[in-house]
Design an enzyme around this catalytic site. Sequence first.
Site, PDB file in Angstrom:
ATOM      1  NE  ARG A 120      -2.622  -0.902   6.009  1.00  0.00           N
ATOM      2  CZ  ARG A 120      -2.658   0.294   6.613  1.00  0.00           C
ATOM      3  NH1 ARG A 120      -2.011   0.487   7.741  1.00  0.00           N
ATOM      4  NH2 ARG A 120      -3.340   1.281   6.079  1.00  0.00           N
ATOM      5  CG  HIS A 126     -12.977  -0.549   0.588  1.00  0.00           C
ATOM      6  ND1 HIS A 126     -11.958  -1.244  -0.027  1.00  0.00           N
ATOM      7  CD2 HIS A 126     -12.452   0.646   0.928  1.00  0.00           C
ATOM      8  CE1 HIS A 126     -10.878  -0.504  -0.068  1.00  0.00           C
ATOM      9  NE2 HIS A 126     -11.144   0.652   0.509  1.00  0.00           N
ATOM     10  CG  ASN A 152     -14.519  -6.129  -7.777  1.00  0.00           C
ATOM     11  OD1 ASN A 152     -15.051  -6.642  -6.793  1.00  0.00           O
ATOM     12  ND2 ASN A 152     -13.738  -5.085  -7.697  1.00  0.00           N
ATOM     13  CD  GLU A 170      -2.918  -1.408   2.065  1.00  0.00           C
ATOM     14  OE1 GLU A 170      -2.909  -0.636   3.042  1.00  0.00           O
ATOM     15  OE2 GLU A 170      -3.596  -2.436   1.998  1.00  0.00           O
ATOM     16  N   GLY A 182     -11.487   1.673  -9.942  1.00  0.00           N
ATOM     17  CA  GLY A 182     -12.733   1.576 -10.678  1.00  0.00           C
ATOM     18  C   GLY A 182     -13.871   1.001  -9.845  1.00  0.00           C
TER      19      GLY A 182
END
Length: 488
Positions: free
Chosen positions: A380, A372, A416, A243, A327
């Site tokens: 993480r 999310h 996805n 990240e 996206g």
Amino acid sequence: QQQQQQQRWQHLRPSKCHVITIFASGVLFSLLMLTLLDFVPSSPHRPRAVPGSLRRVGSDGGRALYAPRHLPDESLLRLADETRVMEPYLPVITRGKTKTAEEQQDTLTNEQEALGSLKMALEMKQLGKDDKALRLFQHALALSPRHPEILTKYGEFLEHNRQDVVSADQYYTQALTVNPYYTEALANRERTAQIVEQMDAKRFEALDRKRDALSSVHSSNMALKRAEKEAYIQHIYHSVGIEGNTMSLAQTRSILETRMAVDGKSIDEHNEILGLDAALKYINATLVNKNDYITLKDILEIHRRVLGHVDPIEGGEFRRTQVYVGGHIPPGPGDLAILMGRFENWLNSEQVFLMHPVKYAAMAHYKLVHIHPFSDGNGRTSRLLMNTLLMRAGYPPVIIQKQHRHKYYNFLQLANEGDIRPFVRFIADCTERTLDLYLWATSELSHPVPLLAQESMEGMPLIFNSFTGEEGDDIGSGSGDAIRIGVI
Ligand SMILES: *[C@@H]1O[C@H](CO)[C@@H](O)[C@H](O)[C@H]1NC(C)=O
């Protein structure tokens, strides 16, 4: 008549011999039951009895139970103070874009060029010039990545000319997610789907065998301890590095070992490392041993540590705003409670008991990162949850290397779009690499240390190369770290 009846009962009266026979068959019966109990399939990812008493090796005698695998000894890591000040984190927001007219025009031009490339690729394939064909196919795909015909033709090339059925099947599937009625892709998939499924199943069996081999190495084995520590440090290094954390492996090691700050790096970068360290220790001490459901609260506790416990605002809390991740547009904050509730149910459902633990862990990772739920630290936390599930199933925590992050995000993206299998396979690869590291480190091979110090890694087993974990930008720490495995 009475006498007759008495006589009839006479021979049924228990004699000494009878008693012994009955007793003996009782004993035999219970022995038999005990043996049979060993064969009752148990949950692959939730050992239900006392940890530590379960380790059993060999996969031939029914489904064996596994002791959970723990992190290395704390004293070995020399971890001390957990109460350092942690800075609050700000969410990273990348705006999702809508296409302008100009960009739409670009897409059209690209598609025409892509189809031109495809035509040439097919000609080259016809002529037997496979290398040229491959490059042209890839060019076409890069220009127009969601064109069913290009996906299907490329798949056919991979299947027939490169004997790569797995990738071929993946491209056919992708073509079908764009156009579910595309007949050529449908016909091709009919051929490949089952083959690929069997290959995946074999793959899992191979992983189980390596896990079995690892569980036969005694936990006091010094080489194993060293490998565990190395993996622990690399796990943190890669998980924050993916990240964008710029600490080198040597700096990560130094922070974990000495708890001293490294010059020239921000407080945030330090805290990311310490947060992951705290979260791993928390998991190791609680969830790995807990032979029970994984709850939402557990996930929040992991996240609280990832972001640092003195951040009262975001750590352990769902986000309260909409975020955009590349996206992907995750669900709105109002839906998080419901979705996370469903996720919790899924995590503990009957359905997941039947799944291979690696698939289960990978899917849990994907589902969490898809929702999310947090403003920051989703990746993480998802990787930590995945590793929690793996450790509970007797696997070591796996490392997703930061140099593989493009693949990693690409596979998440494919998931996805509807195909989770490439991501599961990717996690299976990571698991295998981690198992190989442990096995290699504990095998006879690992003893001649001078071999490890060689400049060239060419001749070394793949696992060694992939575990040095350094990228070009970590100048100054690379080769030194690479040989650490053997010499800590
Ligand atoms: C992990 O747990 C094991 C077993 O409880 C313990 O021995 C070890 O010190 C722990 N390691 C860390 C880093 O917390």
